[in-house]
Design an enzyme around this catalytic site. Structure first.
Site, short mmCIF file in Angstrom:
data_model
loop_
_atom_site.label_atom_id
_atom_site.label_comp_id
_atom_site.label_asym_id
_atom_site.label_seq_id
_atom_site.Cartn_x
_atom_site.Cartn_y
_atom_site.Cartn_z
N GLN A 132 -29.11 83.42 91.94
CA GLN A 132 -30.26 83.11 93.12
C GLN A 132 -29.74 83.46 94.41
O GLN A 132 -28.53 83.47 94.78
CB GLN A 132 -30.69 81.46 93.19
CG GLN A 132 -29.74 80.74 93.65
CD GLN A 132 -28.83 80.16 92.60
OE1 GLN A 132 -28.33 80.50 91.64
NE2 GLN A 132 -28.65 78.71 92.71
N PRO A 136 -35.59 77.95 94.57
CA PRO A 136 -35.98 79.22 94.78
C PRO A 136 -35.10 80.37 94.24
O PRO A 136 -34.05 79.88 94.48
CB PRO A 136 -36.40 79.45 96.31
CG PRO A 136 -36.80 78.04 96.91
CD PRO A 136 -35.82 77.35 95.88
N GLN A 179 -35.04 83.66 95.08
CA GLN A 179 -34.74 84.68 96.17
C GLN A 179 -35.26 84.30 97.51
O GLN A 179 -36.36 83.53 97.50
CB GLN A 179 -35.10 85.94 95.67
CG GLN A 179 -36.52 86.01 95.21
CD GLN A 179 -36.95 87.51 94.73
OE1 GLN A 179 -36.13 88.35 94.66
NE2 GLN A 179 -38.26 87.43 94.58
N GLU A 226 -44.54 70.52 101.56
CA GLU A 226 -45.84 70.29 101.77
C GLU A 226 -46.01 69.50 103.08
O GLU A 226 -46.86 69.64 103.86
CB GLU A 226 -46.53 69.65 100.60
CG GLU A 226 -46.71 70.25 99.33
CD GLU A 226 -47.37 71.45 99.46
OE1 GLU A 226 -48.07 71.86 100.37
OE2 GLU A 226 -47.90 71.94 98.31
N TYR A 285 -40.83 67.93 101.14
CA TYR A 285 -40.39 68.65 102.28
C TYR A 285 -41.17 69.80 102.46
O TYR A 285 -42.02 70.11 103.64
CB TYR A 285 -39.03 69.15 102.13
CG TYR A 285 -38.26 70.04 103.16
CD1 TYR A 285 -37.74 69.13 104.41
CD2 TYR A 285 -38.31 71.21 103.06
CE1 TYR A 285 -37.39 69.88 105.35
CE2 TYR A 285 -37.42 72.05 104.10
CZ TYR A 285 -37.01 71.24 105.42
OH TYR A 285 -36.39 72.18 106.14
N ASN A 291 -32.31 79.69 105.82
CA ASN A 291 -31.06 79.15 105.89
C ASN A 291 -30.08 79.32 106.98
O ASN A 291 -29.56 80.53 107.15
CB ASN A 291 -30.34 79.43 104.50
CG ASN A 291 -31.33 79.02 103.26
OD1 ASN A 291 -32.29 79.45 102.99
ND2 ASN A 291 -30.64 78.18 102.50
P1 NAD Z 1 -30.23 67.79 110.26
O1 NAD Z 1 -30.45 66.68 109.00
O2 NAD Z 1 -28.96 68.09 110.68
O3 NAD Z 1 -31.01 67.41 111.68
C1 NAD Z 1 -32.36 66.63 111.42
C2 NAD Z 1 -32.05 65.42 112.67
O4 NAD Z 1 -33.40 64.79 112.55
C3 NAD Z 1 -31.00 64.69 112.33
O5 NAD Z 1 -30.50 64.33 113.51
C4 NAD Z 1 -31.63 63.24 111.76
O6 NAD Z 1 -31.17 62.09 112.10
C5 NAD Z 1 -33.09 63.57 112.78
N1 NAD Z 1 -34.20 62.78 111.88
C6 NAD Z 1 -34.62 62.56 110.68
N2 NAD Z 1 -35.83 62.06 110.41
C7 NAD Z 1 -36.20 61.50 111.66
C8 NAD Z 1 -37.09 60.65 112.12
N3 NAD Z 1 -38.02 59.95 111.37
N4 NAD Z 1 -37.23 60.10 113.59
C9 NAD Z 1 -36.23 60.64 114.45
N5 NAD Z 1 -35.11 61.74 113.98
C10 NAD Z 1 -35.27 62.06 112.65
O7 NAD Z 1 -31.00 69.43 109.95
P2 NAD Z 1 -30.85 70.68 110.74
O8 NAD Z 1 -30.43 71.77 109.91
O9 NAD Z 1 -30.32 70.39 112.25
O10 NAD Z 1 -32.40 70.99 110.71
C11 NAD Z 1 -33.20 70.62 112.05
C12 NAD Z 1 -34.65 71.17 111.68
O11 NAD Z 1 -34.71 72.36 111.44
C13 NAD Z 1 -35.47 70.31 110.51
O12 NAD Z 1 -36.84 70.13 110.93
C14 NAD Z 1 -35.32 71.21 109.53
O13 NAD Z 1 -36.53 70.99 108.60
C15 NAD Z 1 -35.48 72.68 110.10
N6 NAD Z 1 -34.91 73.65 109.44
C16 NAD Z 1 -33.43 73.93 109.29
C17 NAD Z 1 -33.02 74.78 108.25
C18 NAD Z 1 -31.42 74.98 108.22
O14 NAD Z 1 -31.14 75.92 107.67
N7 NAD Z 1 -30.54 74.27 108.99
C19 NAD Z 1 -33.79 75.73 107.67
C20 NAD Z 1 -35.30 75.65 107.82
C21 NAD Z 1 -35.63 74.47 108.74
N1 UDP Z 2 -26.35 75.33 95.83
C1 UDP Z 2 -25.13 75.65 94.91
N2 UDP Z 2 -24.26 74.29 95.02
C2 UDP Z 2 -24.16 73.63 95.59
C3 UDP Z 2 -25.37 73.36 96.66
C4 UDP Z 2 -26.24 74.47 96.48
O1 UDP Z 2 -25.09 76.39 93.85
O2 UDP Z 2 -23.36 72.67 95.90
C5 UDP Z 2 -27.34 76.46 95.69
C6 UDP Z 2 -28.78 75.53 95.48
O3 UDP Z 2 -29.23 75.44 94.25
C7 UDP Z 2 -29.91 76.91 96.16
C8 UDP Z 2 -28.78 77.49 97.04
O4 UDP Z 2 -27.51 77.03 96.77
O5 UDP Z 2 -29.89 77.74 95.13
C9 UDP Z 2 -29.09 76.93 98.48
O6 UDP Z 2 -29.14 75.77 98.59
P1 UDP Z 2 -29.30 74.67 99.80
O7 UDP Z 2 -29.23 73.30 99.43
O8 UDP Z 2 -28.24 75.20 100.79
O9 UDP Z 2 -30.58 75.35 100.62
P2 UDP Z 2 -32.29 75.53 99.92
O10 UDP Z 2 -32.24 75.36 98.50
O11 UDP Z 2 -33.09 74.59 100.65
O12 UDP Z 2 -32.32 76.96 100.46
#
Ligand code: NAD
Ligand code: UDP
Length: 313
Positions: free
Chosen positions: A209, A274, A276, A147, A145, A174
């Site tokens: 964290q 991570p 923090q 990279e 994810y 987040n």
């Molecule tokens: P999500 O998993 O709900 O949405 C991702 C969508 O992409 C899904 O509908 C999935 O079916 C679609 N998808 C996955 N692979 C695909 C492919 N190969 N072709 C077409 N569609 C595909 O996640 P989200 O939280 O809505 O995230 C949306 C975007 O925002 C992602 O790119 C994610 O990396 C980025 N993002 C989200 C967060 C967050 O906290 N929600 C944080 C950082 C980045």
């Molecule tokens: N986490 C947790 N319990 C869970 C799911 C996640 O303690 O049931 C922790 C996870 O280890 C991380 C933080 O919550 O430290 C955020 O995790 P999440 O998967 O939501 O997002 P990301 O790690 O990608 O920020």
């Protein structure tokens, strides 16, 4: 003026909110999704709108359409789902970016990339500013994810430099809210679902964290504002809520707000988790005139209401 806008990942959590907002602003919107982590349930309420089109397609394959703007969100975002098929995750980020950038170049569309705070890895700079190059393990289990997203950023800037493609790179921190999938695996949905079922709340590690949680409506505001900035502004720009909480604090808050009988249990911290994370949003404030307005308690209340209303028991 009505724009024609492509949203990849349009049936996902963020994508569905984005499609809704863009339609409400009077645009024509096309959702492209392969439904890996997204669902038609998320967009079914939009399907009566004649200016909304739904396409099943995988972004790793080329796609041709005439549009004015592209929001590239397609990619699983939860560690559980992006690690399920790591190779596919890399393909989605990298080949998806190449296909969508190629399309943007061909039809002269403006394109926004949903990048992530994960490009900073386990950060040694706190809070994280856009200048920070990050601290990512290139071979760890999160690297597919992290990279993949870093390579996508590189592709965006290369298409911008080489082909003058108009790009916007958004580093999303987040984000949570209604339409997260109950089995999504991310911390807020896990804790709320566990609390509503009076099941044990699974804290990974000792819960010290931190994360900084942004409510979806604030995030979508920032995303649209970024797309509407002048062409000279490319980002990358952090968008997130700087209010930082420990995971233990979050668990306690969810228990209190749901009135749950759940107990906290501790599980091993996943590899490369991570310690923090907190965005420095000075740049978003200056360039987008954006800052979040929804506090965690308020956003959690709306999210808890949503989960109470869907059948996941
Ligand atoms: P999500 O998993 O709900 O949405 C991702 C969508 O992409 C899904 O509908 C999935 O079916 C679609 N998808 C996955 N692979 C695909 C492919 N190969 N072709 C077409 N569609 C595909 O996640 P989200 O939280 O809505 O995230 C949306 C975007 O925002 C992602 O790119 C994610 O990396 C980025 N993002 C989200 C967060 C967050 O906290 N929600 C944080 C950082 C980045
Ligand atoms: N986490 C947790 N319990 C869970 C799911 C996640 O303690 O049931 C922790 C996870 O280890 C991380 C933080 O919550 O430290 C955020 O995790 P999440 O998967 O939501 O997002 P990301 O790690 O990608 O920020």
């Amino acid at each position: 003026m009505k724009k024609r806008i492509l949203v990849t990942g349009g049936a996902g959590f963020l994508g569905s909110h984005l499609c809704e907002r863009l339609l409400n602003e009077g645009n024509e919107v096309i959702s492209l999704d392969n439904y890996f982590t997204g669902s038609k349930e998320n967009i079914v309420h939009l399907m009566d709108n004649p200016f909304f089109e739904v396409i099943r397609h995988d972004v790793t394959m080329p796609f041709f359409i005439e549009v004015d703007e592209i929001y590239n969100l397609a990619c699983p975002a939860s560690p559980v789902h992006y690690q399920y098929n790591a190779i596919k995750t890399i393909k989605t980020s990298v080949m998806g970016a190449i296909n969508m950038l190629g399309l943007a170049k061909r039809v002269k569309a403006k394109i926004l990339q949903a990048s992530t705070s994960e490009v900073y890895g386990d950060p040694q700079v706190h809070p994280q500013t856009e200048e920070y190059w990050g601290h990512v393990n290139p071979i760890g289990i999160r690297s597919c994810y992290d990279e993949g997203k870093r390579c996508a950023e590189s592709l965006f800037f290369s298409y911008h430099r080489q082909n003058n493609v108009r790009i916007k790179v958004m580093r999303i921190f987040n984000t949570y809210g209604p339409r997260m999938h109950p089995n999504d695996g991310r911390v807020i949905s896990n804790f709320i679902v566990q609390a509503l079922k009076d099941e044990d709340i699974t804290i990974y590690g000792d819960g010290s964290q931190t994360r900084s949680f942004c409510y979806v409506d604030d995030l979508i505001d920032g995303m649209i504002k970024l797309m509407n900035t002048q062409d000279s502004f490319t980002g990358p720009v952090n968008v997130g809520n700087p209010n930082e909480f420990t995971i233990k604090q979050l668990a306690e808050l969810v228990i209190k707000m749901t009135g749950s009988k759940s107990k906290l249990i501790y599980k091993p911290l996943p590899e490369d988790d991570p310690l923090q994370r907190q965005p420095d949003i000075t740049l978003a404030n200056k360039e987008l005139n954006w800052q979040p307005s929804i506090e965690l308690q308020t956003g959690l209340a709306k999210t808890i209401e949503y989960f109470k209303g869907i059948a996941f028991y």
